[in-house]
Design a protein around this motif. Sequence first.
Motif, PDB file in Angstrom:
ATOM      1  N   LEU A 143      21.222  72.952  42.704  1.00 20.26           N
ATOM      2  CA  LEU A 143      22.120  72.203  42.274  1.00 20.26           C
ATOM      3  C   LEU A 143      23.255  73.008  41.843  1.00 20.26           C
ATOM      4  CD1 LEU A 143      21.953  69.100  41.694  1.00 20.26           C
ATOM      5  CD2 LEU A 143      21.234  69.082  39.336  1.00 20.26           C
ATOM      6  N   LEU A 144      22.549  73.918  41.024  1.00 20.63           N
ATOM      7  CA  LEU A 144      24.298  74.177  41.217  1.00 20.63           C
ATOM      8  C   LEU A 144      25.549  74.832  41.521  1.00 20.63           C
ATOM      9  CD1 LEU A 144      23.902  76.930  37.757  1.00 20.63           C
ATOM     10  CD2 LEU A 144      25.555  74.462  37.712  1.00 20.63           C
ATOM     11  N   LYS A 145      24.346  75.483  42.939  1.00 20.32           N
ATOM     12  CA  LYS A 145      25.305  75.830  44.315  1.00 20.32           C
ATOM     13  C   LYS A 145      25.382  74.921  44.889  1.00 20.32           C
ATOM     14  CE  LYS A 145      23.208  78.779  46.728  1.00 20.32           C
ATOM     15  NZ  LYS A 145      21.667  79.741  47.132  1.00 20.32           N
ATOM     16  N   PHE A 146      24.906  73.650  44.823  1.00 23.13           N
ATOM     17  CA  PHE A 146      25.628  72.186  45.754  1.00 23.13           C
ATOM     18  C   PHE A 146      26.969  71.971  45.172  1.00 23.13           C
ATOM     19  CE2 PHE A 146      25.026  68.245  46.333  1.00 23.13           C
ATOM     20  CZ  PHE A 146      25.728  67.634  48.312  1.00 23.13           C
ATOM     21  N   SER A 147      26.117  72.305  43.386  1.00 16.87           N
ATOM     22  CA  SER A 147      28.171  71.137  42.950  1.00 16.87           C
ATOM     23  C   SER A 147      28.969  71.813  43.749  1.00 16.87           C
ATOM     24  CB  SER A 147      27.871  71.163  41.182  1.00 16.87           C
ATOM     25  OG  SER A 147      28.585  71.287  40.579  1.00 16.87           O
ATOM     26  N   ASP A 148      29.179  73.549  42.726  1.00 16.57           N
ATOM     27  CA  ASP A 148      30.460  74.435  43.412  1.00 16.57           C
ATOM     28  C   ASP A 148      30.699  74.396  44.678  1.00 16.57           C
ATOM     29  OD1 ASP A 148      29.932  75.406  40.981  1.00 16.57           O
ATOM     30  OD2 ASP A 148      29.071  77.176  42.003  1.00 16.57           O
ATOM     31  N   ILE A 149      29.930  74.087  46.315  1.00 11.76           N
ATOM     32  CA  ILE A 149      30.099  73.726  47.243  1.00 11.76           C
ATOM     33  C   ILE A 149      31.136  72.700  47.425  1.00 11.76           C
ATOM     34  CG2 ILE A 149      29.483  73.393  49.530  1.00 11.76           C
ATOM     35  CD1 ILE A 149      26.843  75.268  48.789  1.00 11.76           C
ATOM     36  N   LEU A 150      30.456  71.830  46.834  1.00  9.84           N
ATOM     37  CA  LEU A 150      31.419  70.791  46.715  1.00  9.84           C
ATOM     38  C   LEU A 150      32.447  70.301  46.015  1.00  9.84           C
ATOM     39  CD1 LEU A 150      28.577  67.660  45.713  1.00  9.84           C
ATOM     40  CD2 LEU A 150      29.629  68.609  47.896  1.00  9.84           C
ATOM     41  N   LYS A 151      32.785  71.690  45.272  1.00 13.97           N
ATOM     42  CA  LYS A 151      34.030  71.622  44.377  1.00 13.97           C
ATOM     43  C   LYS A 151      34.835  72.781  45.616  1.00 13.97           C
ATOM     44  CE  LYS A 151      32.601  71.048  39.809  1.00 13.97           C
ATOM     45  NZ  LYS A 151      33.500  69.870  39.687  1.00 13.97           N
ATOM     46  N   GLN A 152      34.640  73.301  46.036  1.00  9.61           N
ATOM     47  CA  GLN A 152      35.091  74.759  46.911  1.00  9.61           C
ATOM     48  C   GLN A 152      36.031  73.966  47.809  1.00  9.61           C
ATOM     49  OE1 GLN A 152      32.296  77.455  48.056  1.00  9.61           O
ATOM     50  NE2 GLN A 152      32.156  77.569  45.675  1.00  9.61           N
ATOM     51  N   HIS A 153      35.161  72.727  48.753  1.00 10.75           N
ATOM     52  CA  HIS A 153      35.978  72.041  49.902  1.00 10.75           C
ATOM     53  C   HIS A 153      36.651  70.946  49.014  1.00 10.75           C
ATOM     54  CE1 HIS A 153      32.925  74.920  51.653  1.00 10.75           C
ATOM     55  NE2 HIS A 153      33.049  74.139  52.668  1.00 10.75           N
ATOM     56  N   GLY A 154      36.756  70.938  48.105  1.00 10.06           N
ATOM     57  CA  GLY A 154      37.736  69.524  47.422  1.00 10.06           C
ATOM     58  C   GLY A 154      37.678  68.288  47.288  1.00 10.06           C
ATOM     59  N   LEU A 155      36.166  68.166  47.061  1.00  6.25           N
ATOM     60  CA  LEU A 155      35.097  66.703  47.046  1.00  6.25           C
ATOM     61  C   LEU A 155      35.269  66.000  45.958  1.00  6.25           C
ATOM     62  CD1 LEU A 155      32.654  67.983  50.239  1.00  6.25           C
ATOM     63  CD2 LEU A 155      34.440  65.971  49.817  1.00  6.25           C
ATOM     64  N   THR A 156      36.086  65.153  46.162  1.00  8.36           N
ATOM     65  CA  THR A 156      35.391  64.478  44.428  1.00  8.36           C
ATOM     66  C   THR A 156      33.827  63.822  44.707  1.00  8.36           C
ATOM     67  OG1 THR A 156      37.896  64.599  44.222  1.00  8.36           O
ATOM     68  CG2 THR A 156      36.240  63.248  42.585  1.00  8.36           C
ATOM     69  N   SER A 157      33.111  63.409  44.083  1.00 11.77           N
ATOM     70  CA  SER A 157      31.512  63.524  44.106  1.00 11.77           C
ATOM     71  C   SER A 157      30.966  62.587  43.316  1.00 11.77           C
ATOM     72  CB  SER A 157      31.140  65.000  45.053  1.00 11.77           C
ATOM     73  OG  SER A 157      30.847  65.294  46.001  1.00 11.77           O
ATOM     74  N   LEU A 158      29.921  61.359  44.023  1.00 10.57           N
ATOM     75  CA  LEU A 158      29.137  60.740  42.945  1.00 10.57           C
ATOM     76  C   LEU A 158      27.802  61.369  43.774  1.00 10.57           C
ATOM     77  CD1 LEU A 158      30.432  57.344  43.927  1.00 10.57           C
ATOM     78  CD2 LEU A 158      31.406  58.751  41.364  1.00 10.57           C
ATOM     79  N   LEU A 159      26.806  61.651  42.119  1.00 11.01           N
ATOM     80  CA  LEU A 159      25.699  62.481  42.922  1.00 11.01           C
ATOM     81  C   LEU A 159      24.709  60.756  42.293  1.00 11.01           C
ATOM     82  CD1 LEU A 159      25.659  65.571  42.332  1.00 11.01           C
ATOM     83  CD2 LEU A 159      26.242  64.803  44.212  1.00 11.01           C
TER      84      LEU A 159
END
Length: 247
Positions: A143-159
């Motif tokens: 979950l930490l890894k996935f969250s980091d991936i989203l941020k690295q690619h500039g995504l503002t995300s809703l889970l």
Amino acid sequence: MPETVQTGVDGLDSILGGGIVNNATVLVSGNPGTGKSLFGINYLYSGVIDHGERGIYISFEENAADIRMAAESIGFDRFGELVDDDEIKIYDKREMLQDGNFTETMDRLLEVFTESEYDRLVLDSLTMFQLFFEDEREKRTYLLKFSDILKQHGLTSLLINEQGAVFPDTEVGLENFLTDGNIYFIQTPTDSGVNRYIWVAKMRKQDINTDIFPMEISDGGITVYEKASGFSMMAGESGPGGDGPSF
């Protein structure tokens, strides 16, 4: 003031002080039928129509046709067109669950994040996403890894996160600590249907209003009544937040 991304939901952006902080990952929780998925659809649709920001919808629970129908049921008539034009990219349950392997699923998503430029993402739902993992340690790591991936690619995300209780759970789950914000969708039964509410419990880097506000789902999307915080959560009247589509 941090840069914010507007959700496109009338009333909610004011409660948030302008929107969600850019590049944040926000947990959206509630029991089934409260409007969480429609909120995700609303967020992506408004992103393209109002701001020219492309979006990705990842669903472990619905197929692409169901998602289109849900969007059209609340008046988002151009949703299918935006999907066809790749302004909104849908990865549905058939694609996400075909491998049954988290690494292969993530590799496929990483290709999308790397090859194309997107701004917004909705994951529906985190509950199903976590079924890939056998224990809490593995769940936390990925979950930490996935969250980091989203941020690295500039995504503002809703889970999106499913919960069984009508009111927000008092037990704070792991995912609450790993996200930048928590938004709860609540509904209470009445004689004439249901009353719906929204509660922004946490947003890092933001000065927010943490009252519980009534909301409704109707043609045109979700509306939050930011000046109606005194509206009784146990009232029997239909009022704002009354019966409407659920998804």
